[in-house]
Motif scaffolding. Structure first.
Motif, PDB file in Angstrom:
ATOM      1  N   GLN A 246       3.894   4.020  -6.150  1.00 54.03           N
ATOM      2  CA  GLN A 246       5.098   4.831  -6.355  1.00 54.03           C
ATOM      3  C   GLN A 246       4.803   6.324  -6.236  1.00 54.03           C
ATOM      4  OE1 GLN A 246       7.726   3.148  -6.382  1.00 54.03           O
ATOM      5  NE2 GLN A 246       6.675   1.203  -6.728  1.00 54.03           N
ATOM      6  N   ASN A 247       3.618   6.701  -6.643  1.00 53.10           N
ATOM      7  CA  ASN A 247       3.352   8.129  -6.764  1.00 53.10           C
ATOM      8  C   ASN A 247       1.944   8.494  -6.293  1.00 53.10           C
ATOM      9  OD1 ASN A 247       3.658  10.790  -7.559  1.00 53.10           O
ATOM     10  ND2 ASN A 247       3.022  10.375  -9.672  1.00 53.10           N
ATOM     11  N   PRO A 248       1.637   8.187  -5.014  1.00 56.12           N
ATOM     12  CA  PRO A 248       0.287   8.502  -4.540  1.00 56.12           C
ATOM     13  C   PRO A 248       0.108  10.011  -4.461  1.00 56.12           C
ATOM     14  CG  PRO A 248       1.691   7.874  -2.705  1.00 56.12           C
ATOM     15  CD  PRO A 248       2.507   7.679  -3.948  1.00 56.12           C
ATOM     16  N   ILE A 249      -1.077  10.484  -4.773  1.00 55.61           N
ATOM     17  CA  ILE A 249      -1.286  11.921  -4.788  1.00 55.61           C
ATOM     18  C   ILE A 249      -2.118  12.378  -3.603  1.00 55.61           C
ATOM     19  CG2 ILE A 249      -2.400  13.785  -6.057  1.00 55.61           C
ATOM     20  CD1 ILE A 249      -1.506  12.336  -8.609  1.00 55.61           C
ATOM     21  N   HIS A 250      -3.202  11.688  -3.336  1.00 60.64           N
ATOM     22  CA  HIS A 250      -4.092  12.140  -2.274  1.00 60.64           C
ATOM     23  C   HIS A 250      -3.516  11.814  -0.895  1.00 60.64           C
ATOM     24  CE1 HIS A 250      -7.700  12.719   0.084  1.00 60.64           C
ATOM     25  NE2 HIS A 250      -8.184  13.385  -0.960  1.00 60.64           N
ATOM     26  N   PRO A 251      -3.629  12.731   0.048  1.00 58.42           N
ATOM     27  CA  PRO A 251      -3.074  12.467   1.390  1.00 58.42           C
ATOM     28  C   PRO A 251      -3.671  11.218   2.049  1.00 58.42           C
ATOM     29  CG  PRO A 251      -4.297  14.562   1.315  1.00 58.42           C
ATOM     30  CD  PRO A 251      -4.170  14.086  -0.078  1.00 58.42           C
ATOM     31  N   TYR A 252      -4.914  10.911   1.711  1.00 58.44           N
ATOM     32  CA  TYR A 252      -5.516   9.705   2.305  1.00 58.44           C
ATOM     33  C   TYR A 252      -4.836   8.437   1.780  1.00 58.44           C
ATOM     34  CZ  TYR A 252      -8.851   6.128   3.602  1.00 58.44           C
ATOM     35  OH  TYR A 252      -9.418   4.991   4.107  1.00 58.44           O
ATOM     36  N   THR A 253      -4.524   8.437   0.478  1.00 57.09           N
ATOM     37  CA  THR A 253      -3.798   7.299  -0.099  1.00 57.09           C
ATOM     38  C   THR A 253      -2.436   7.166   0.572  1.00 57.09           C
ATOM     39  OG1 THR A 253      -4.839   7.863  -2.194  1.00 57.09           O
ATOM     40  CG2 THR A 253      -3.080   6.227  -2.282  1.00 57.09           C
ATOM     41  N   LYS A 254      -1.788   8.316   0.778  1.00 54.74           N
ATOM     42  CA  LYS A 254      -0.476   8.303   1.438  1.00 54.74           C
ATOM     43  C   LYS A 254      -0.588   7.710   2.832  1.00 54.74           C
ATOM     44  CE  LYS A 254       1.527  12.068  -1.165  1.00 54.74           C
ATOM     45  NZ  LYS A 254       1.816  13.488  -1.205  1.00 54.74           N
ATOM     46  N   SER A 255      -1.651   8.056   3.520  1.00 53.17           N
ATOM     47  CA  SER A 255      -1.791   7.533   4.877  1.00 53.17           C
ATOM     48  C   SER A 255      -2.053   6.027   4.847  1.00 53.17           C
ATOM     49  CB  SER A 255      -2.881   8.279   5.649  1.00 53.17           C
ATOM     50  OG  SER A 255      -4.154   7.812   5.305  1.00 53.17           O
ATOM     51  N   LEU A 256      -2.788   5.553   3.845  1.00 51.02           N
ATOM     52  CA  LEU A 256      -3.006   4.109   3.723  1.00 51.02           C
ATOM     53  C   LEU A 256      -1.695   3.383   3.446  1.00 51.02           C
ATOM     54  CD1 LEU A 256      -6.219   3.562   1.531  1.00 51.02           C
ATOM     55  CD2 LEU A 256      -5.991   3.230   3.977  1.00 51.02           C
ATOM     56  N   LEU A 257      -0.888   4.005   2.582  1.00 50.34           N
ATOM     57  CA  LEU A 257       0.398   3.387   2.237  1.00 50.34           C
ATOM     58  C   LEU A 257       1.340   3.364   3.436  1.00 50.34           C
ATOM     59  CD1 LEU A 257       1.017   4.888  -1.291  1.00 50.34           C
ATOM     60  CD2 LEU A 257       0.821   2.470  -0.760  1.00 50.34           C
ATOM     61  N   SER A 258       1.301   4.435   4.209  1.00 47.60           N
ATOM     62  CA  SER A 258       2.219   4.526   5.342  1.00 47.60           C
ATOM     63  C   SER A 258       1.828   3.566   6.458  1.00 47.60           C
ATOM     64  CB  SER A 258       2.266   5.956   5.874  1.00 47.60           C
ATOM     65  OG  SER A 258       1.074   6.244   6.591  1.00 47.60           O
ATOM     66  N   ALA A 259       0.635   2.979   6.354  1.00 43.17           N
ATOM     67  CA  ALA A 259       0.184   2.042   7.380  1.00 43.17           C
ATOM     68  C   ALA A 259       0.646   0.620   7.094  1.00 43.17           C
ATOM     69  CB  ALA A 259      -1.344   2.073   7.469  1.00 43.17           C
ATOM     70  N   ILE A 260       1.231   0.396   5.915  1.00 37.39           N
ATOM     71  CA  ILE A 260       1.681  -0.963   5.581  1.00 37.39           C
ATOM     72  C   ILE A 260       3.035  -1.231   6.244  1.00 37.39           C
ATOM     73  CG2 ILE A 260       2.339  -2.521   3.694  1.00 37.39           C
ATOM     74  CD1 ILE A 260       0.556  -0.848   1.849  1.00 37.39           C
ATOM     75  N   PRO A 261       3.137  -2.277   7.056  1.00 38.51           N
ATOM     76  CA  PRO A 261       4.421  -2.562   7.704  1.00 38.51           C
ATOM     77  C   PRO A 261       5.491  -2.944   6.677  1.00 38.51           C
ATOM     78  CG  PRO A 261       2.635  -3.918   8.612  1.00 38.51           C
ATOM     79  CD  PRO A 261       2.108  -3.272   7.377  1.00 38.51           C
ATOM     80  N   GLU A 262       6.729  -2.604   6.976  1.00 37.44           N
ATOM     81  CA  GLU A 262       7.849  -2.914   6.082  1.00 37.44           C
ATOM     82  C   GLU A 262       8.491  -4.236   6.504  1.00 37.44           C
ATOM     83  OE1 GLU A 262       9.409  -1.527   3.541  1.00 37.44           O
ATOM     84  OE2 GLU A 262       8.205   0.300   3.338  1.00 37.44           O
ATOM     85  N   PRO A 263       8.788  -5.112   5.545  1.00 36.39           N
ATOM     86  CA  PRO A 263       9.437  -6.376   5.917  1.00 36.39           C
ATOM     87  C   PRO A 263      10.856  -6.172   6.463  1.00 36.39           C
ATOM     88  CG  PRO A 263       9.046  -6.267   3.529  1.00 36.39           C
ATOM     89  CD  PRO A 263       8.469  -5.024   4.123  1.00 36.39           C
ATOM     90  N   ASN A 264      11.513  -5.127   6.035  1.00 37.16           N
ATOM     91  CA  ASN A 264      12.879  -4.864   6.496  1.00 37.16           C
ATOM     92  C   ASN A 264      12.836  -4.174   7.874  1.00 37.16           C
ATOM     93  OD1 ASN A 264      15.376  -3.747   7.026  1.00 37.16           O
ATOM     94  ND2 ASN A 264      15.759  -3.189   4.875  1.00 37.16           N
ATOM     95  N   PRO A 265      13.378  -4.835   8.928  1.00 35.66           N
ATOM     96  CA  PRO A 265      13.249  -4.273  10.276  1.00 35.66           C
ATOM     97  C   PRO A 265      13.885  -2.900  10.435  1.00 35.66           C
ATOM     98  CG  PRO A 265      14.643  -6.247  10.268  1.00 35.66           C
ATOM     99  CD  PRO A 265      14.071  -6.113   8.899  1.00 35.66           C
ATOM    100  N   MET A 266      14.972  -2.633   9.698  1.00 37.94           N
ATOM    101  CA  MET A 266      15.630  -1.331   9.800  1.00 37.94           C
ATOM    102  C   MET A 266      14.716  -0.228   9.276  1.00 37.94           C
ATOM    103  SD  MET A 266      18.327  -1.899  11.303  1.00 37.94           S
ATOM    104  CE  MET A 266      19.337  -0.439  11.151  1.00 37.94           C
ATOM    105  N   VAL A 267      14.052  -0.538   8.167  1.00 35.63           N
ATOM    106  CA  VAL A 267      13.141   0.446   7.581  1.00 35.63           C
ATOM    107  C   VAL A 267      11.892   0.562   8.455  1.00 35.63           C
ATOM    108  CG1 VAL A 267      11.855   1.093   5.509  1.00 35.63           C
ATOM    109  CG2 VAL A 267      14.013  -0.157   5.288  1.00 35.63           C
ATOM    110  N   GLU A 268      11.404  -0.606   8.926  1.00 35.67           N
ATOM    111  CA  GLU A 268      10.193  -0.640   9.738  1.00 35.67           C
ATOM    112  C   GLU A 268      10.355   0.215  10.990  1.00 35.67           C
ATOM    113  OE1 GLU A 268       7.194  -1.597   9.389  1.00 35.67           O
ATOM    114  OE2 GLU A 268       6.446  -1.627  11.449  1.00 35.67           O
ATOM    115  N   LYS A 269      11.560   0.166  11.572  1.00 38.35           N
ATOM    116  CA  LYS A 269      11.826   0.921  12.795  1.00 38.35           C
ATOM    117  C   LYS A 269      11.592   2.419  12.585  1.00 38.35           C
ATOM    118  CE  LYS A 269      15.424   1.217  16.123  1.00 38.35           C
ATOM    119  NZ  LYS A 269      16.870   1.141  16.281  1.00 38.35           N
TER     120      LYS A 269
END
Ligand SMILES: Nc1ncnc2c1ncn2[C@@H]1O[C@H](COP(=O)(O)OP(=O)(O)OP(=O)(O)O)[C@@H](O)[C@H]1O
Ligand SMILES: [Mg+2]
Length: 311
Positions: A246-269
Motif C-alpha cells: 500500500q505504501n512503498p517508499i523506496h523507488p526500487y520497491t515501487k518498480s518491483l510493484l509496478s512490474a506485477i501484472p493486473e488481473p483487471n484488463p482495463m487496469v492492466e492496459k
C-alpha cells in the motif's frame, strides 16, 4: 495464526555481511550489512532481483557459509561464530531448507523414504524401523502424498510432487524455521498456489516460521506477514505485506510493484512499469540512516532522499 510481535524473535540477523574473495584484488560483496528479524510462526518474504544476495542470506543464516561480519541469533543462540557440537545439532534439526529445484536437490538413487528419513537417521530420532516408517508415512500424508510413494524414486514424481517431497524432508525434523529458497519458482503457476497453500496449512499446524525467498513480490504476497526488499546486497525496505504493497517508499520497491501484472484488463492496459536504475538514482547505499516510518517499516536513505521519495 497470529504472530506475536512482542515475543522474542526466533531469528535475529544483525548487520550481516557476506563477502566472497574471488582473487587477491577482487571481492564480491554479496550481502552488505543486512538486519532483520523473524518471529515465531511468522513468514518473512525476502525479494529482490537475481544476484541481490537472497540465496546468500539464506545460506549464511543456515551456516553453509561463515559470515564475514554481523550476528545471527537463532532461538537465543548466537550461531554466527564457531559452533559447538550442541549448537550444530540444534541448527541442523531446528532449521531446515527447501530448495528451488527439487530434482537436483533430491538424491536420484535414493528412495523417497530414505530421502525423507535422512535427518531421522542422522540424529537417531526413532526407536525402531516401525517407528521410522510410521513417521515417514505421517509426513507423506501431511504433504499430500500417499504411503506407497515412500518406495519410489524422485524421477517417478512430477515437479510439484517432488517439491512436496522436499517439504516433507524439511518438516520431518519438526523445525522452528524453514528457509524456502525460490521453492515454488520452478513450478507451474497452478501448482505454485497448491504448494503455497500447503505451506500455509503446515505453518498453521506446526507453528514453524518461514524465510520465504522469491524474486518477485507477487509470489510472496499471499504467504508473507512481512517483506524485506533486497537490492545489491542491501536491505532497502522492510515492513508488513500491507505496508509494502500500500505504501512503498523506496523507488526500487515501487518498480518491483509496478512490474506485477493486473488481473483487471482495463487496469492492466494502463499499467506503467516503472524502472529503477541505482546508477542514476543518486542513492548512496553506504550512506544514510534508518527511518522509522511506522512500526518496522524503514528504509536506508538520507533525509533529503527520504523527502524526495515520500513526496
Ligand atoms: N560462493 C560464491 N562465490 C562467489 N560469489 C558468489 C557466491 N555465491 C554468490 N555469489 C555472488 O553473490 C551475489 C549474490 O548471489 P545470490 O545467489 O545470493 O543472489 P540471489 O539473489 O539468490 O539471485 P537469484 O535470484 O539469481 O537466485 C551474486 O553476485 C553472486 O554471483
Ligand atoms: Mg538465489
Amino acid at each position: 495464526m497470529a504472530v506475536d510481535y512482542n515475543s522474542k524473535p526466533l531469528l535475529k540477523v544483525e548487520g550481516l555481511k557476506q563477502y566472497f574473495p574471488i582473487s587477491r584484488t577482487f571481492t564480491v560483496k554479496a550481502v552488505e550489512g543486512v538486519s532483520f528479524e523473524i518471529y515465531p510462526g511468522e513468514t518473512y518474504g525476502l525479494v529482490g532481483e537475481s544476484g541481490s544476495g537472497k540465496s546468500t542470506i539464506g545460506r549464511s543464516v543456515i551456516r553453509l557459509y561463515d559470515p564475514t561480519d554481523g550476528k545471527i541469533i537463532f532461538d537465543g543462540t548466537d550461531i554466527s561464530k564457531k559452533l559447538s557440537r550442541g549448537d550444530t545439532k540444534k541448527l541442523r534439526t531446528q532449521m531446515q531448507m527447501i530448495f528451488q529445484d527439487p530434482m537436483s536437490s533430491l538424491n536420484p538413487r535414493k528412495k523417497v523414504e530414505d530421502i525423507i528419513g535422512e535427518g531421522l537417521d542422522i540424529h537417531k530420532n526413532y526407536k525402531n524401523q516401525a517407528e521410522r516408517s510410521e513417521k515417514i508415512k505421517a509426513i507423506l500424508k501431511k504433504v499430500g502424498l500417499a504411503p506407497e510413494h515412500a518406495s519410489r524414486y524422485p524421477h517417478q514424481f512430477s515437479g510439484g510432487q517432488r517439491q512436496r517431497v522436499g517439504i516433507a524432508r524439511a518438516l520431518i525434523m519438526n523445525p522452528k524455521l524453514i528457509i524456502a529458497d525460490e521453492c515454488i519458482s520452478a513450478l507451474d503457476v497452478s501448482i505454485q498456489a497448491q504448494v503455497v497453500n500447503l505451506m500455509k496449512d503446515i505453518q498453521e499446524e506446526t507453528g514453524s516460521a518461514y524465510l520465504f525467498i522469491a524474486h518477485d513480490l507477487s509470489m510472496v504476497k499471499y504467504i508473507s506477514d512481512r517483506i524485506g526488499v533486497l537490492h545489491l546486497g542491501h536491505l532497502l525496505e522492510t515492513g508488513t505485506t500491507d505496508e509494502i504493497f500500500q505504501n512503498p517508499i523506496h523507488p526500487y520497491t515501487k518498480s518491483l510493484l509496478s512490474a506485477i501484472p493486473e488481473p483487471n484488463p482495463m487496469v492492466e492496459k494502463n499499467r506503467v512499469a516503472e524502472s529503477y536504475d541505482y546508477k542514476t538514482s543518486g542513492i548512496n547505499y553506504n550512506l544514510g540512516v534508518e527511518h522509522h516510518v511506522s512500526g518496522s517499516h524503514y528504509v536506508k536513505c538520507t533525509d533529503e532522499e527520504f523527502e524526495k521519495w515520500t513526496k
